[in-house]
Each structure stands twice: as structure tokens, then as C-alpha cells.
Design a protein around this motif. Sequence first.
Motif, PDB file in Angstrom:
ATOM      1  N   LYS A 463     -45.966  14.136   0.629  1.00  0.00           N
ATOM      2  CA  LYS A 463     -46.682  12.886   0.348  1.00  0.00           C
ATOM      3  C   LYS A 463     -45.711  11.746   0.579  1.00  0.00           C
ATOM      4  CE  LYS A 463     -49.952  10.922  -2.970  1.00  0.00           C
ATOM      5  NZ  LYS A 463     -50.567  11.069  -4.294  1.00  0.00           N
ATOM      6  N   ILE A 464     -46.121  10.792   1.366  1.00  0.00           N
ATOM      7  CA  ILE A 464     -45.198   9.722   1.736  1.00  0.00           C
ATOM      8  C   ILE A 464     -44.823   8.854   0.542  1.00  0.00           C
ATOM      9  CG2 ILE A 464     -47.030   8.085   2.378  1.00  0.00           C
ATOM     10  CD1 ILE A 464     -45.217   7.196   4.689  1.00  0.00           C
ATOM     11  N   GLN A 465     -45.719   8.776  -0.468  1.00  0.00           N
ATOM     12  CA  GLN A 465     -45.391   7.991  -1.664  1.00  0.00           C
ATOM     13  C   GLN A 465     -44.234   8.612  -2.439  1.00  0.00           C
ATOM     14  OE1 GLN A 465     -48.365   8.731  -0.653  1.00  0.00           O
ATOM     15  NE2 GLN A 465     -49.649   6.890  -0.635  1.00  0.00           N
ATOM     16  N   TYR A 466     -44.157   9.954  -2.439  1.00  0.00           N
ATOM     17  CA  TYR A 466     -43.057  10.614  -3.131  1.00  0.00           C
ATOM     18  C   TYR A 466     -41.721  10.229  -2.501  1.00  0.00           C
ATOM     19  CZ  TYR A 466     -46.568  13.605  -5.361  1.00  0.00           C
ATOM     20  OH  TYR A 466     -47.620  14.069  -6.100  1.00  0.00           O
ATOM     21  N   GLN A 467     -41.702  10.231  -1.163  1.00  0.00           N
ATOM     22  CA  GLN A 467     -40.467   9.865  -0.478  1.00  0.00           C
ATOM     23  C   GLN A 467     -40.096   8.412  -0.718  1.00  0.00           C
ATOM     24  OE1 GLN A 467     -40.414   8.071   2.780  1.00  0.00           O
ATOM     25  NE2 GLN A 467     -38.511   8.755   3.724  1.00  0.00           N
ATOM     26  N   ALA A 499     -42.875  13.729 -14.979  1.00  0.00           N
ATOM     27  CA  ALA A 499     -42.953  15.196 -14.861  1.00  0.00           C
ATOM     28  C   ALA A 499     -43.474  15.634 -13.492  1.00  0.00           C
ATOM     29  CB  ALA A 499     -43.837  15.748 -15.977  1.00  0.00           C
ATOM     30  N   GLU A 500     -44.552  15.022 -13.017  1.00  0.00           N
ATOM     31  CA  GLU A 500     -45.161  15.478 -11.765  1.00  0.00           C
ATOM     32  C   GLU A 500     -44.242  15.253 -10.575  1.00  0.00           C
ATOM     33  OE1 GLU A 500     -49.084  14.473  -8.965  1.00  0.00           O
ATOM     34  OE2 GLU A 500     -48.800  13.471 -10.894  1.00  0.00           O
ATOM     35  N   LEU A 501     -43.749  14.027 -10.420  1.00  0.00           N
ATOM     36  CA  LEU A 501     -42.886  13.719  -9.281  1.00  0.00           C
ATOM     37  C   LEU A 501     -41.574  14.469  -9.383  1.00  0.00           C
ATOM     38  CD1 LEU A 501     -42.213  12.171  -6.741  1.00  0.00           C
ATOM     39  CD2 LEU A 501     -41.620  10.192  -8.127  1.00  0.00           C
ATOM     40  N   ARG A 502     -41.036  14.600 -10.588  1.00  0.00           N
ATOM     41  CA  ARG A 502     -39.748  15.280 -10.765  1.00  0.00           C
ATOM     42  C   ARG A 502     -39.858  16.745 -10.365  1.00  0.00           C
ATOM     43  NH1 ARG A 502     -36.560  15.806 -16.574  1.00  0.00           N
ATOM     44  NH2 ARG A 502     -34.821  17.085 -15.826  1.00  0.00           N
ATOM     45  N   SER A 503     -40.967  17.388 -10.705  1.00  0.00           N
ATOM     46  CA  SER A 503     -41.112  18.809 -10.355  1.00  0.00           C
ATOM     47  C   SER A 503     -41.209  18.999  -8.847  1.00  0.00           C
ATOM     48  CB  SER A 503     -42.358  19.375 -11.040  1.00  0.00           C
ATOM     49  OG  SER A 503     -43.535  18.702 -10.574  1.00  0.00           O
TER      50      SER A 503
END
Length: 565
Positions: A463-467, A499-503
Motif C-alpha cells: 500500500k503506497i500510504q504505508y510507504q 498496531a496495524e501499520l507497525r505489524s
Amino acid sequence: MAYTALYRVYRPQTFQDVVGQEHVTTTLRNALRENRLSHAYLFNGPRGTGKTSAAKIMAKAVNCEQPIDGEPCNQCDTCRAISNGSVTDVLEIDAASNRGVEEIRDIRDKVKFAPSDVRYKVYIIDEVHMLTTEAFNALLKTLEEPPSHVIFILATTEPHKLPATIISRCQRFDFHRIPLRVMVDLLQRICQSQGVQVEEQALQLVAKMAEGGARDALSLLDQAISYSKDEVRASDIMQITGTVAQSYFSVLARHIAENDIAQVMEQFDKVMVQGKDPEQFLHDFLYYYRDMLLLKTAPQLEEIVERTMIDDQFAEVAKLYSFPVLYAAIETCNQALSQLKWSTYARVLVELTLVKMCQPNANATESMGASPVNSEELTAMSNRIRVLEERLVQVMQGQVSTPGQQKAEETRKSEPRRIAAASGGSRTPMNRVREVAKAMDENLTRQVRGQWSQILTELKKIKIQYQAWLVNGQPVAAGNEAVVVTFNSAIHCDKTMEAELRSVIERVMSTVLGRPLQLLSVMEEEWQSVDQQVGQKDASDEPEEDPFFAEAIKLVGEGLVEVKD
């Protein structure tokens, strides 16, 4: 009696009458003479080149009672009946309006019956590419093995739309565009038989506008005869078709070469006042430059004469253009023609195109005779570019910072402090960060830094938002199954610890690095504080060296000194 159009009056009745297709007519005549007939033929080529006419001549030739050297006699009852269309065994089918599977099934059911009046049943299917897929499938088997008394002749302008299974079952004949000289001779003979006076240049224009199609040429000539009174002139053809005289293009091209925008706009307005079509005008102007290019590159080519009359005025204008300027003019006209299809204001677009042609780029201007740039100016400009490049490299390496960059860095550094102070620091437990700092693995830290771009790439695939949330982070330490990543933005720091993004980030790091690591996101100021504390503690933990012990080592060496409590 009603008037009959010229293209119907002078429709070919023998293979010899089909002009410009000798490669087809010779083959068919030889096949008829030697009785080497195929069960299916495919005639394809541009419109108005004689495909349907050749098919009807073929139908007469195979059924003629007294054939003459592979040609129908056109005198027997069979030839006359086929010409009149009164023979039920010669069927001409328009596939554009009979394109369904039911019509083809009807043909398939009737081919088994023997002809009643002639020797061969001939099915002429015009515009065969319009048939549906189901209709082609219904035709396949019959086309491959028809009865001995049936001949299929398929005609189309778009053979690429036919299935390969259909083409492979036919003898294919490609009809060509009729050459201009052959077309002019044909028009001249027809005008003589009609008793019409016509200018040579008018015939050239008619043949040019027909683009290799005899039917189009005869229709245009028929219209011109109706328009003119005593003699068909070139001006009549131009008036009917909306084209512009070559002398006008020569004047316009001269003004463009002189970069005289005012005169160019004035000349173009004269054409628009006459009601000319802007698209047709630009189309003809493109061909004018195309002929000029051919004249300058290959003057011996006969193809030049097919578009433009090579006169003194045209040759003089051609000398004003160099090759780069000519290339640019052709490209500009071509781009404008492509845009005209979607433009509502055609005249404005053509005017814009003419202005562009009067203002060529720097290279074209220089080739037209403009004064070149001074060598000293080029040297000074080159030195300035070199200095700017060196300065840019220093800025990119961080050796030099611009005033705006320094101000932005100060703002960026002051803002996280305020945010961190207001929120009480980042979410990451600092004792865990101190443990990583104390037990930092240099090799693992280098590995994380080296593969950090790959981690960001893999994260972007998910997901580009994560990056985007992690891209501003910098890994500073790795060890004890965790990685410390510093941020200048408190928002990015807090977001990556959710929690979600970190995992997701930890899963990607585990895949890339080959080992599970926990993510610890901290602010850059927090990491500097921790790093400083750990460094001071390490320094304080080191025992102070005894001065007497050091002096003894200097005197006798470390191997002979023994310390006892």
C-alpha cells in the motif's frame, strides 16, 4: 430517360477495360484460357479500384458461350443477361446488409442445386468483412468444398478483418491504387467520348483528389462537368472540392519562411472568406511541404509530380527552406491535423499552427540564416552551468545548505520539539530504546541501512500510504531483536507505532532481512539524548588507569609486569 452517372456508364465490361490492375487481369485471363478455375476467389483493395467489376466480368467469362482469349464476348445472350442482372444463378450479395448467419445458411442450402440457365453458379459477396463470426463459421465448410458448379468471389476493402480460415480457402488478388498517369489517361478518354473540353491541370487535380480510385475520379469529374459551362477548369475543381491553388501555397510558404506573421494571417483570411474548410486547407498544405521535401531529397522521383506541379515558383520557395525547418513544418502540420479531430474551433487551431510555423525553434532559426550565438557567450554560459552543477552536488551531499533550507530545517526541528513536549514524547518505551542502543549490532545495523530502500519498495507494493508514513524515517540502530528508526515529524513517528501499520512494517522487515525485528519509532531528539546518555555511561564504566602501572609498562613492558592486590 434518366441520366446515368459516368462511373456506371463507363464501368468495365472486359478485363482489358480494368485499368491499373494488369497483375490481376492477366492471371484471371490465363486461368480462364487454360480452364484452371478455382472454387473461391478473394478480391481486396482500396475502394473504386475495380474489385466488383472484375468479379462480374469473371462471372460472365466462366459462363460465356463464345469466350475470346479468356474474355467474355458481351454479345451472347448469357453475357447480356448477366450484365442486365436477369440471371438468377449469378447472385451479388451485399454482406453489409446480409451479414447474419441465417443469410449464409440460406446460401449453403441452395449451392447444392445445379444452375438452371448457365454453366456455373457464381456468388459475389461484396464487403465480406462485415459478416458476423457465426456467419463466417457457417460459410467455412461450403467455401472449402463447394459443388463443382459453384464459384465464390469475395470482395472487401479490409482483408485484415477476415478470419485466416476464410483467406486460406481462397485465391487472393490484391488490387492496387490506380497510378495518377493511368487515371489521367482514363479521364481524358472519357472526356473525349463525352465531347467535354477540360484543362490538363483540372484532370491532374481530379486524379489527385481521387487518391487512386476510378469511381471517385469519375464522380468528381461528373460533378465538375455539371458545374462548368463550356470547359472544365482547375478553378472549378478547386471550387467544388474546397482545395487551394498551388500558387497560393507558394505565396504563403514564402511568407512563413520570412517569418512575416501579418502577411500569413492575411493570406489565410482570404481563404477562409472563400468558405474553404480549415482541415482540408491544412491537409493540402501538409502535402505541399511533403512534395517540397521530396523535391529537395530525391528530385528524380516521379511521385513528386503526382501531388505538385514543379514550376519555377515552387522551386524558388523550396530554396528558402532548410531540412530542419522543413521537418519542423511537416511535424507541426501533422500534429495539428491530429488535434483537429477533437477541436471545436478549427480555424483558431489552424491560425495557431501557422503562427508556430512562423516562429521556429532556435535550431531551425539558425539553419534559416540567423546569426549564431557568440563563442564568448557560450563559454561564459558553460562556466555558469559548471559552477551551478558543482553547487548543486554540494547541496545534495549536505555540504552546503541554502538559506531557505536552513530556515526550513530550523522550523522542522523546532516543531517536533513543541509537539513532543505537548504530547509527552513518542509512544515508544524509552527503556527498550536504551537496551537497543547499549547492545547495538554494527553488522546488523549496516544490513538494515543497506536494505532500507528495498523495505520501502516492498511496503509500497502492499500500500503506497504505508510507504509514505515510513519514507521519512532513518534506521539508526539494530540489535536485541529490534530496530530503532528516527523521525523528524511527530505525526509520522506516532503513526508508524500504531498496531496495524507497525505489524505490516515488521512483517516486511522480516521478509527482506531474513529475521524478525521489532520496530521502535522515536523522535530524532529523543534518540540523540539516549545515544548521549549511553555514551557517557560507557565512558564512566571504564576503570581509571593507575599512573604507576602505566609507567611500569613503559619501562619494562607489559609482559614483565604483574599486578597483585
